[in-house]
Design a protein around this motif. Structure first.
Motif, short mmCIF file in Angstrom:
data_model
loop_
_atom_site.label_atom_id
_atom_site.label_comp_id
_atom_site.label_asym_id
_atom_site.label_seq_id
_atom_site.Cartn_x
_atom_site.Cartn_y
_atom_site.Cartn_z
N GLU A 130 -39.22 -86.11 -25.49
CA GLU A 130 -38.02 -86.95 -25.64
C GLU A 130 -36.97 -86.61 -24.59
OE1 GLU A 130 -37.90 -87.94 -30.40
OE2 GLU A 130 -37.46 -85.90 -29.76
N ILE A 131 -36.81 -85.32 -24.34
CA ILE A 131 -35.83 -84.91 -23.31
C ILE A 131 -36.28 -85.45 -21.95
CG2 ILE A 131 -34.83 -82.94 -22.09
CD1 ILE A 131 -35.08 -81.38 -24.75
N ALA A 132 -37.56 -85.32 -21.69
CA ALA A 132 -38.09 -85.80 -20.41
C ALA A 132 -37.85 -87.30 -20.26
CB ALA A 132 -39.57 -85.49 -20.32
N ALA A 133 -38.09 -88.03 -21.34
CA ALA A 133 -37.90 -89.49 -21.28
C ALA A 133 -36.43 -89.84 -21.11
CB ALA A 133 -38.44 -90.12 -22.56
N ALA A 134 -35.57 -89.13 -21.83
CA ALA A 134 -34.13 -89.46 -21.77
C ALA A 134 -33.53 -89.13 -20.42
CB ALA A 134 -33.39 -88.71 -22.88
N LEU A 135 -34.00 -88.05 -19.81
CA LEU A 135 -33.39 -87.62 -18.55
C LEU A 135 -34.24 -87.95 -17.34
CD1 LEU A 135 -31.94 -84.13 -19.63
CD2 LEU A 135 -30.78 -86.33 -19.51
N GLU A 136 -35.32 -88.66 -17.58
CA GLU A 136 -36.23 -89.05 -16.50
C GLU A 136 -36.73 -87.84 -15.73
OE1 GLU A 136 -33.99 -91.96 -14.39
OE2 GLU A 136 -34.42 -93.54 -15.85
N LEU A 137 -37.21 -86.87 -16.49
CA LEU A 137 -37.80 -85.66 -15.91
C LEU A 137 -39.29 -85.67 -16.24
CD1 LEU A 137 -35.31 -82.96 -17.28
CD2 LEU A 137 -35.46 -83.72 -14.93
N SER A 138 -40.03 -84.82 -15.55
CA SER A 138 -41.42 -84.64 -15.98
C SER A 138 -41.40 -83.66 -17.15
CB SER A 138 -42.27 -84.10 -14.84
OG SER A 138 -41.92 -82.76 -14.58
N VAL A 139 -42.33 -83.85 -18.06
CA VAL A 139 -42.38 -82.98 -19.25
C VAL A 139 -42.54 -81.52 -18.82
CG1 VAL A 139 -43.59 -82.49 -21.40
CG2 VAL A 139 -43.35 -84.84 -20.63
N ALA A 140 -43.33 -81.31 -17.77
CA ALA A 140 -43.61 -79.94 -17.32
C ALA A 140 -42.35 -79.22 -16.84
CB ALA A 140 -44.65 -79.98 -16.21
N SER A 141 -41.38 -79.99 -16.38
CA SER A 141 -40.18 -79.35 -15.83
C SER A 141 -39.10 -79.10 -16.88
CB SER A 141 -39.60 -80.19 -14.69
OG SER A 141 -39.11 -81.40 -15.21
N VAL A 142 -39.32 -79.58 -18.09
CA VAL A 142 -38.29 -79.42 -19.12
C VAL A 142 -38.10 -77.95 -19.48
CG1 VAL A 142 -37.64 -79.98 -21.51
CG2 VAL A 142 -38.59 -81.74 -20.04
N GLY A 143 -39.22 -77.22 -19.59
CA GLY A 143 -39.13 -75.80 -19.92
C GLY A 143 -38.31 -75.05 -18.89
N THR A 144 -38.58 -75.32 -17.63
CA THR A 144 -37.84 -74.66 -16.55
C THR A 144 -36.37 -75.04 -16.60
OG1 THR A 144 -39.84 -74.90 -15.23
CG2 THR A 144 -37.84 -74.26 -14.06
N THR A 145 -36.12 -76.33 -16.83
CA THR A 145 -34.72 -76.80 -16.89
C THR A 145 -33.99 -76.10 -18.04
OG1 THR A 145 -35.45 -78.96 -16.11
CG2 THR A 145 -33.28 -78.86 -17.13
N LEU A 146 -34.65 -76.03 -19.18
CA LEU A 146 -34.00 -75.40 -20.34
C LEU A 146 -33.80 -73.90 -20.12
CD1 LEU A 146 -35.72 -77.17 -23.36
CD2 LEU A 146 -33.32 -77.31 -22.70
N ALA A 147 -34.81 -73.27 -19.54
CA ALA A 147 -34.69 -71.82 -19.30
C ALA A 147 -33.49 -71.55 -18.38
CB ALA A 147 -35.98 -71.30 -18.67
N ARG A 148 -33.38 -72.36 -17.33
CA ARG A 148 -32.28 -72.19 -16.38
C ARG A 148 -30.94 -72.46 -17.07
NH1 ARG A 148 -33.93 -75.68 -12.53
NH2 ARG A 148 -32.83 -77.37 -13.59
N ALA A 149 -30.91 -73.56 -17.82
CA ALA A 149 -29.66 -73.94 -18.48
C ALA A 149 -29.19 -72.86 -19.45
CB ALA A 149 -29.86 -75.26 -19.23
N ARG A 150 -30.12 -72.37 -20.25
CA ARG A 150 -29.75 -71.35 -21.24
C ARG A 150 -29.27 -70.07 -20.57
NH1 ARG A 150 -35.25 -72.71 -24.56
NH2 ARG A 150 -34.35 -73.97 -26.24
N ARG A 151 -30.02 -69.64 -19.56
CA ARG A 151 -29.63 -68.39 -18.90
C ARG A 151 -28.26 -68.55 -18.23
NH1 ARG A 151 -31.72 -63.92 -18.13
NH2 ARG A 151 -33.79 -64.56 -18.86
#
Lengths: 176, 350
Positions: A130-151
């Motif tokens: 859902e995050i990937a669809a909403a933000l037009e990201l690839s699903v594979a990159s969501v984990g990296t995006t979240l890890a970066r955002a959280r850190r």
């Protein structure tokens, strides 16, 4: 029960919370949510409702943020003024909480837009698809995006805490 | 297997990996101390960021007027809260309700008849009264209105421009006189075709009957105040009626050369919405608390942008404080003396 009723019951609360966290303004959040639901009604068939609603709401606040930067600046000034006034007559518990909130807001504003939105959507329970669809990201990159955002959020918050503590220490040193 | 990257660890902890991949990651994390440490670190980061995000839910109040409570929780808000029902809105709705009633009364061809006491009247604007329906002449006769039959444009209904969501026109962004005028023409207005709006309208109209009595009865100390319908609207407040409920702190208006607070005012006070119990008491409009004993206070919303708070005093004259939307300066008056005071809306203590 109509589609609007169902959509509203199911998604209004998380959407408003997401928008409130994103905007820091409950009224504004409710307006954007209202507009989002109206658009959903006009849209008709929606395949992935939650990601669609969050995507539309996110786009609305992006557009609005561009148009409304001046107003937000003024609001910040008013809030700073209010905080300054509060400092004259401290209320320990309330101020502590207000400072924590203000610091959290500053920390979240230090993230990039995409990181911030991905993180807030995740906190609202959206899954990676859902995050990937909403933000037009690839699903594979969501984990990296979240890890970066959280850190980055944690680091930014800690850094703000440190500088606040440093300021306090300097203030008390100057006073003595 | 290479060391796990941070994105994969977060995806694994979030339960977003396919089962097979998740199994591999779990196995590797169990065997590799470096990755186990990275996983532990990621858990801490996830928990920390969640805590920081949840801190955003406490929205500190700005200055007068806040659109709602200082720390209004999003979760579990009632329908009434969502509709942002306030005494001021109740007053507006009551005005419209009365205006419609008056219009229907005046439009009736038979003005010599008198409505029977306690007779329920359907004031739906699209449904003209039957010619045989008796109507009042001049004396105000108590009329009971069946709320379910009321169709009115609610005071909080907004017209949304689809292309520009923030440019919202507010139907009721007008002085009360205009609202009343609109109420007189209410039979030409049809409600929007929306379930929520209809609910809003009905809810507001229902609230109006409850709030009308308390709004109409003005205590002597407040009755001299004049509502300023043309007061500037506060920035950031999109409600047609400002919510003055909340906690306030007062301090001397040093910028106006006033080093001390006017006598008879507390340093902080709280205004909250009228309650059922208080409605029965004509001299009290709402629950209101001040910081000191000896400050019996009452408050009333004068208009969409002004409220008046009256602080009683055993030893001196009552002090009246006028709060204006968008202004952090209040006007305090006692007898013929008037001065200003700094008013800050502060978060209410838990």
């Amino acid at each position: 029960m109509t589609d609007l009723d169902r959509l509203f019951r199911e998604y209004h609360q998380p959407l408003v919370r997401y928008l409130t966290r994103r905007l820091g303004d409950r009224d504004w959040a409710e307006e954007v949510a209202q507009e989002t639901f109206l658009r959903a009604v006009r849209q008709g068939v929606i395949v992935s409702e939650r990601s669609w609603l969050f995507a539309v709401a996110t786009n609305l606040i992006r557009d609005e943020a561009r148009r409304d930067a001046r107003r937000r600046k003024h609001l910040e000034l008013l809030q700073q003024q209010a905080r300054a006034e509060e400092a004259v007559e401290p209320e320990p518990l309330t101020i502590e909480r207000a400072q924590e909130t203000a610091m959290a807001r500053r920390a979240i504003e230090m993230l990039t837009e995409r990181d911030r939105e991905a993180l807030l959507m995740k906190e609202e329970g959206l899954d990676y698809n859902e995050i990937a669809a909403a933000l037009e990201l690839s699903v594979a990159s969501v984990g990296t995006t979240l890890a970066r955002a959280r850190r980055r959020l944690v680091e930014a918050y800690e850094s703000l805490q440190e500088s606040a503590a440093h300021k306090e220490g300097r203030g008390s040193h100057a006073a003595s | 297997m290479q060391h796990l990257d941070e994105g994969t660890i977060h995806a694994w902890l979030d339960g977003a990996l396919p089962p097979l991949e998740a199994e591999q990651v779990a196995k590797h994390a169990a065997e590799c101390s470096t990755c186990a440490a990275a996983v532990a670190d990621a858990r801490g980061v996830i928990a920390g960021s969640a805590r920081i995000v949840s801190a955003l839910d406490d929205i500190p109040a700005g200055v007068i007027p806040g659109g709602g409570r200082a720390t209004a929780p999003v979760v579990g808000t009632s329908l009434w809260r969502r509709l942002r029902f306030t005494p001021g809105r109740a007053a507006l709705a009551a005005t419209i309700l009365l205006a419609v009633s008056a219009t229907l009364t005046l439009r009736s061809p038979d003005s010599s008849s008198v409505i029977q006491k306690d007779k329920a009247v359907d004031v739906a604007p699209s449904k003209p009264l039957p010619k045989s329906t008796p109507t009042p002449t001049s004396a105000p006769v108590p009329v009971r209105v069946t709320l379910d039959s009321v169709k009115l444009p609610g005071p909080s209904v907004r017209v949304v421009n689809a292309a520009a969501p923030r440019k919202l026109e507010e139907v009721t962004n007008a002085p009360q006189a205009q609202v009343a005028e609109r109420g007189r023409a209410a039979d030409a207005v049809t409600p929007r075709d929306s379930t929520r709006d209809l609910q809003k309208v009905r809810a507001t109209a229902q609230a109006a009957t409850a709030g009308a009595s308390s709004v109409a009865a003005v205590p002597p100390a407040v009755s001299t105040m004049t509502a300023n319908a043309n007061a500037p609207r506060a920035l950031g407040v999109r409600d047609s009626v400002t919510t003055f409920e909340g906690c306030y702190r007062l301090s001397a208006d040093s910028s106006a050369g006033l080093p001390e607070m006017p006598r008879g005012l507390p340093t902080r006070f709280t205004l909250s919405r009228p309650s059922t119990e208080l409605r029965a008491a004509p001299q009290r409009f709402a629950e209101a608390r001040a910081d000191s004993v000896g400050f019996p206070i009452a408050w009333q919303q004068l208009s969409a942008t002004q409220a008046n708070v009256t602080f009683g005093s055993r030893s001196a004259r009552p002090v009246s404080l006028t709060l204006t939307a968008g202004s952090s300066v209040g006007v305090a008056s006692s007898g013929d003396r008037t001065s200003t005071v700094r008013v800050i809306r502060s978060p209410c203590p838990p």
